[in-house]
Enzyme design. Sequence first.
Site, PDB file in Angstrom:
ATOM      1  N   ASN A  13       0.874  -1.182   0.000  1.00  0.00           N
ATOM      2  CA  ASN A  13       0.000   0.000   0.000  1.00  0.00           C
ATOM      3  C   ASN A  13       0.909   1.228   0.000  1.00  0.00           C
ATOM      4  O   ASN A  13       1.510   1.551   1.020  1.00  0.00           O
ATOM      5  CB  ASN A  13      -0.882  -0.058   1.260  1.00  0.00           C
ATOM      6  CG  ASN A  13      -1.709   1.195   1.453  1.00  0.00           C
ATOM      7  OD1 ASN A  13      -1.783   2.040   0.574  1.00  0.00           O
ATOM      8  ND2 ASN A  13      -2.333   1.307   2.623  1.00  0.00           N
ATOM      9  N   LYS A  15       0.140   4.231  -0.239  1.00  0.00           N
ATOM     10  CA  LYS A  15      -0.495   5.405   0.408  1.00  0.00           C
ATOM     11  C   LYS A  15      -0.303   6.652  -0.460  1.00  0.00           C
ATOM     12  O   LYS A  15      -0.310   6.542  -1.684  1.00  0.00           O
ATOM     13  CB  LYS A  15       0.044   5.565   1.838  1.00  0.00           C
ATOM     14  CG  LYS A  15      -0.100   4.258   2.635  1.00  0.00           C
ATOM     15  CD  LYS A  15       0.106   4.416   4.107  1.00  0.00           C
ATOM     16  CE  LYS A  15      -0.036   3.056   4.780  1.00  0.00           C
ATOM     17  NZ  LYS A  15       0.069   3.130   6.231  1.00  0.00           N
ATOM     18  N   HIS A 100      -9.389   0.809   5.114  1.00  0.00           N
ATOM     19  CA  HIS A 100      -8.092   0.992   5.780  1.00  0.00           C
ATOM     20  C   HIS A 100      -8.287   1.914   6.986  1.00  0.00           C
ATOM     21  O   HIS A 100      -9.087   2.853   6.942  1.00  0.00           O
ATOM     22  CB  HIS A 100      -7.075   1.578   4.802  1.00  0.00           C
ATOM     23  CG  HIS A 100      -5.688   1.581   5.357  1.00  0.00           C
ATOM     24  ND1 HIS A 100      -5.254   2.555   6.225  1.00  0.00           N
ATOM     25  CD2 HIS A 100      -4.664   0.710   5.203  1.00  0.00           C
ATOM     26  CE1 HIS A 100      -3.998   2.280   6.575  1.00  0.00           C
ATOM     27  NE2 HIS A 100      -3.620   1.160   5.966  1.00  0.00           N
ATOM     28  N   GLU A 102      -6.666   4.308   8.085  1.00  0.00           N
ATOM     29  CA  GLU A 102      -6.479   5.748   7.827  1.00  0.00           C
ATOM     30  C   GLU A 102      -7.742   6.343   7.208  1.00  0.00           C
ATOM     31  O   GLU A 102      -8.072   7.507   7.457  1.00  0.00           O
ATOM     32  CB  GLU A 102      -5.240   5.966   6.946  1.00  0.00           C
ATOM     33  CG  GLU A 102      -3.971   5.747   7.755  1.00  0.00           C
ATOM     34  CD  GLU A 102      -2.774   5.262   6.950  1.00  0.00           C
ATOM     35  OE1 GLU A 102      -2.782   5.359   5.710  1.00  0.00           O
ATOM     36  OE2 GLU A 102      -1.822   4.760   7.591  1.00  0.00           O
ATOM     37  N   GLU A 172      -5.200  -5.355  10.697  1.00  0.00           N
ATOM     38  CA  GLU A 172      -4.227  -4.278  10.845  1.00  0.00           C
ATOM     39  C   GLU A 172      -4.486  -3.529  12.149  1.00  0.00           C
ATOM     40  O   GLU A 172      -5.291  -2.581  12.183  1.00  0.00           O
ATOM     41  CB  GLU A 172      -4.349  -3.309   9.664  1.00  0.00           C
ATOM     42  CG  GLU A 172      -4.013  -3.933   8.331  1.00  0.00           C
ATOM     43  CD  GLU A 172      -3.366  -2.921   7.393  1.00  0.00           C
ATOM     44  OE1 GLU A 172      -2.310  -3.235   6.860  1.00  0.00           O
ATOM     45  OE2 GLU A 172      -3.903  -1.811   7.253  1.00  0.00           O
ATOM     46  N   GLY A 178       2.589   1.965  10.773  1.00  0.00           N
ATOM     47  CA  GLY A 178       3.520   3.084  10.598  1.00  0.00           C
ATOM     48  C   GLY A 178       4.224   3.495  11.872  1.00  0.00           C
ATOM     49  O   GLY A 178       4.848   4.550  11.937  1.00  0.00           O
ATOM     50  N   SER A 227       3.649  -2.419  10.306  1.00  0.00           N
ATOM     51  CA  SER A 227       5.100  -2.438  10.490  1.00  0.00           C
ATOM     52  C   SER A 227       5.760  -3.767  10.094  1.00  0.00           C
ATOM     53  O   SER A 227       6.710  -4.208  10.740  1.00  0.00           O
ATOM     54  CB  SER A 227       5.463  -2.051  11.930  1.00  0.00           C
ATOM     55  OG  SER A 227       5.000  -0.737  12.212  1.00  0.00           O
TER      56      SER A 227
HETATM   57  P1  PGA Z   1       2.986   0.013   7.655  1.00  0.00           P
HETATM   58  O1  PGA Z   1       1.515   0.224   7.045  1.00  0.00           O
HETATM   59  O2  PGA Z   1       3.536  -1.246   7.039  1.00  0.00           O
HETATM   60  O3  PGA Z   1       3.762   1.242   7.230  1.00  0.00           O
HETATM   61  O4  PGA Z   1       2.832  -0.100   9.119  1.00  0.00           O
HETATM   62  C1  PGA Z   1       0.645  -0.856   6.863  1.00  0.00           C
HETATM   63  C2  PGA Z   1      -0.656  -0.389   6.264  1.00  0.00           C
HETATM   64  O5  PGA Z   1      -1.077   0.725   6.580  1.00  0.00           O
HETATM   65  O6  PGA Z   1      -1.298  -1.121   5.497  1.00  0.00           O
END
Ligand code: PGA
Length: 277
Positions: A13, A15, A100, A102, A172, A178, A227
């Site tokens: 992803n 983003k 997601h 976010e 997740e 992140g 992560s």
């Molecule tokens: P990350 O993000 O690997 O940077 O923690 C995962 C995601 O948001 O799908």
Amino acid sequence: MSKQTRKTIIAGNWKMNKTRKAAQELAEAIVAACAKHNDLPEIVVCPPFTALPEVLAAVKGSAVSTGAQNMDYHPSGAFTGEIAPPMLTDLAVKYVIIGHSERRQFFGETNASVNLKLKAALEHKLVPIVCVGETLDERESDLTDNVICHQVAAALADVAIESVDPIVFAYEPVWAIGTGKTCEATEANRVCHLIRSTIDGYYQSSQKGAPAAEMVGNLIPVLYGGSVKASNVDEILSKEDVDGALVGGASLTVEDFLPLILSAQKRKQGSLSKGAV
Ligand code: PGA
């Protein structure tokens, strides 16, 4: 269906990163790196909407598929700034990430809109990657299982059992995205299993225990995200119920992403569980 027969998937992803040129270069680098390997897992890259055409062209004919990071559920109309499912299928996009955290945190995505988007994705033959996960507060208040069960069942509302097959779920935990904090592999595995049993329970109760509903959760790939990186991926993917990973930060360069693809390849080939923890 066992972990050997469920699809193993590594999805990146990207983003809100990468202009068209940078996205094209990354997609080309991933394709070139993958061309040196056989028997790869399903590899998905999800660039921003603006770079989808370049990325689709770069991955054409390769082992890499393309996904969108979000979409609206209406087929068209006066929804300024939104992208409709037929616009994605028109480009030949295969996957779409739905719900997601976010989107849930910053853009008002709710369990109800996730459900509408999931149904729209299925209707338009897009493969939905449905994200669920608890916040730190919810985890610390012992609400993880409630939140996950509720998010999974709400996403599936009115989705007929016959339509479930293409769906992918991703666990997740919001606190691990992140942040560099990874969920312990055994805990990630437990929650991925909980997602599967919630799917089973949902269809058993909604179909009054019809035998066809019995194992539907076992058909569905469940990914872990939060992560994931080269140093923890083997341990996470060695777990029975974790069928792959949804990756943010470590999907933005080929150097970071390739080790994750190769770890998923080992899982697919059945050689991870022996080597890893
Ligand atoms: P990350 O993000 O690997 O940077 O923690 C995962 C995601 O948001 O799908």
